[in-house]
Write a protein that holds these residues in place. Structure first.
Motif, mmCIF file in Angstrom:
data_model
loop_
_atom_site.group_PDB
_atom_site.id
_atom_site.type_symbol
_atom_site.label_atom_id
_atom_site.label_comp_id
_atom_site.label_asym_id
_atom_site.label_seq_id
_atom_site.Cartn_x
_atom_site.Cartn_y
_atom_site.Cartn_z
ATOM 1 N N PHE A 23 -46.258 -87.148 54.346
ATOM 2 C CA PHE A 23 -46.981 -88.383 54.631
ATOM 3 C C PHE A 23 -46.397 -89.061 55.864
ATOM 4 O O PHE A 23 -47.136 -89.486 56.755
ATOM 5 C CB PHE A 23 -46.918 -89.327 53.414
ATOM 6 C CG PHE A 23 -47.598 -90.639 53.638
ATOM 7 C CD1 PHE A 23 -48.987 -90.721 53.665
ATOM 8 C CD2 PHE A 23 -46.860 -91.795 53.839
ATOM 9 C CE1 PHE A 23 -49.624 -91.929 53.879
ATOM 10 C CE2 PHE A 23 -47.489 -93.003 54.059
ATOM 11 C CZ PHE A 23 -48.869 -93.081 54.080
ATOM 12 N N GLU A 24 -45.057 -89.128 55.922
ATOM 13 C CA GLU A 24 -44.407 -89.731 57.088
ATOM 14 C C GLU A 24 -44.772 -88.979 58.361
ATOM 15 O O GLU A 24 -45.059 -89.594 59.386
ATOM 16 C CB GLU A 24 -42.884 -89.722 56.917
ATOM 17 C CG GLU A 24 -42.371 -90.715 55.920
ATOM 18 C CD GLU A 24 -40.866 -90.601 55.705
ATOM 19 O OE1 GLU A 24 -40.276 -89.553 56.061
ATOM 20 O OE2 GLU A 24 -40.280 -91.560 55.200
ATOM 21 N N ASP A 25 -44.749 -87.640 58.286
ATOM 22 C CA ASP A 25 -45.097 -86.828 59.456
ATOM 23 C C ASP A 25 -46.527 -87.102 59.905
ATOM 24 O O ASP A 25 -46.795 -87.233 61.096
ATOM 25 C CB ASP A 25 -44.928 -85.338 59.148
ATOM 26 C CG ASP A 25 -43.469 -84.922 59.014
ATOM 27 O OD1 ASP A 25 -42.585 -85.703 59.430
ATOM 28 O OD2 ASP A 25 -43.232 -83.822 58.485
ATOM 29 N N ALA A 26 -47.457 -87.190 58.931
ATOM 30 C CA ALA A 26 -48.862 -87.448 59.266
ATOM 31 C C ALA A 26 -49.023 -88.828 59.898
ATOM 32 O O ALA A 26 -49.773 -88.988 60.876
ATOM 33 C CB ALA A 26 -49.730 -87.326 58.018
ATOM 34 N N MET A 27 -48.328 -89.821 59.364
ATOM 35 C CA MET A 27 -48.420 -91.176 59.927
ATOM 36 C C MET A 27 -47.848 -91.202 61.349
ATOM 37 O O MET A 27 -48.437 -91.809 62.236
ATOM 38 C CB MET A 27 -47.647 -92.170 59.037
ATOM 39 C CG MET A 27 -48.287 -92.390 57.684
ATOM 40 S SD MET A 27 -49.908 -93.172 57.800
ATOM 41 C CE MET A 27 -49.455 -94.796 58.335
ATOM 42 N N LEU A 28 -46.729 -90.536 61.549
ATOM 43 C CA LEU A 28 -46.120 -90.505 62.874
ATOM 44 C C LEU A 28 -47.017 -89.783 63.863
ATOM 45 O O LEU A 28 -47.228 -90.252 64.987
ATOM 46 C CB LEU A 28 -44.742 -89.840 62.808
ATOM 47 C CG LEU A 28 -43.959 -89.792 64.111
ATOM 48 C CD1 LEU A 28 -43.742 -91.188 64.680
ATOM 49 C CD2 LEU A 28 -42.630 -89.093 63.909
ATOM 50 N N GLU A 29 -47.574 -88.638 63.453
ATOM 51 C CA GLU A 29 -48.482 -87.893 64.334
ATOM 52 C C GLU A 29 -49.696 -88.749 64.697
ATOM 53 O O GLU A 29 -50.132 -88.761 65.847
ATOM 54 C CB GLU A 29 -48.930 -86.600 63.661
ATOM 55 C CG GLU A 29 -47.855 -85.534 63.638
ATOM 56 C CD GLU A 29 -48.279 -84.278 62.901
ATOM 57 O OE1 GLU A 29 -49.495 -83.997 62.836
ATOM 58 O OE2 GLU A 29 -47.397 -83.582 62.386
ATOM 59 N N ASN A 30 -50.229 -89.485 63.725
ATOM 60 C CA ASN A 30 -51.381 -90.352 63.973
ATOM 61 C C ASN A 30 -51.014 -91.456 64.970
ATOM 62 O O ASN A 30 -51.765 -91.727 65.916
ATOM 63 C CB ASN A 30 -51.869 -90.961 62.659
ATOM 64 C CG ASN A 30 -53.097 -91.819 62.854
ATOM 65 O OD1 ASN A 30 -54.003 -91.468 63.606
ATOM 66 N ND2 ASN A 30 -53.137 -92.948 62.173
ATOM 67 N N LEU A 31 -49.852 -92.049 64.777
ATOM 68 C CA LEU A 31 -49.407 -93.115 65.675
ATOM 69 C C LEU A 31 -49.199 -92.585 67.089
ATOM 70 O O LEU A 31 -49.645 -93.185 68.070
ATOM 71 C CB LEU A 31 -48.113 -93.739 65.155
ATOM 72 C CG LEU A 31 -47.513 -94.864 65.983
ATOM 73 C CD1 LEU A 31 -48.458 -96.059 66.042
ATOM 74 C CD2 LEU A 31 -46.170 -95.286 65.420
#
Length: 154
Positions: A23-31
């Motif tokens: 989830f953290e990776d997905a949020m960071l990639e999105n940001l």
């Protein structure tokens, strides 16, 4: 059914830690994928100041970098104290004969050489420095394998 769908169906459910990391990776990639203009617009839509957000993030990054520096300094001091006390050092001698045998096996393409391969040298042999470097690298690999085995045993 497609191969990718089969892989998804047979994949194991992630642990809570893995799910959080994903989830953290997905949020960071999105940001990171969001343009500066879109980020500014989103901050403004939420009633914030983009300049204030940038200043806050810069201050947080500077504090994190400073904390990392303090941690590395603390580790270095602890290492120096251990060295001075005669404790374990990072300089570990290695068995040169054993590493030379491994290198020779790699050159011969011996299957027992752990699947390692030598890079092509365009008909030129290894210089003495190249060979010493390879021997050191092989010794480092041994130490990493031993450390990994100790970690797995617990």
């Amino acid at each position: 059914m497609l191969a990718g769908e089969m892989d998804a169906m047979t994949a194991q459910k992630p642990t809570p830690e893995e799910a959080l990391a994903n989830f953290e990776d997905a949020m960071l990639e999105n940001l990171l994928a969001t343009s500066d203009e879109d980020l500014r617009a989103e901050v403004i839509d939420e009633g914030g100041s983009p300049d204030a957000v940038v200043a806050t993030m810069r201050a947080r990054l500077a504090a994190a970098a400073e904390e990392c520096t303090r941690m590395r300094l603390g580790e270095a001091k602890a290492g120096l104290e251990a060295f001075r006390a005669g404790g374990e050092t990072k300089v570990v001698p290695f068995d040169v004969t054993r590493q030379r045998e491994r290198l020779a096996a790699m050159r011969r393409g011996d299957p027992a050489a752990s699947g390692m391969m030598m890079a092509a040298r365009k008909g030129q042999g290894l210089s003495e420095g190249d060979e010493e470097g390879l021997l050191q690298d092989l010794a480092d690999l041994d130490r990493l394998d031993e450390a990994s085995d100790r970690d797995e045993r617990g």
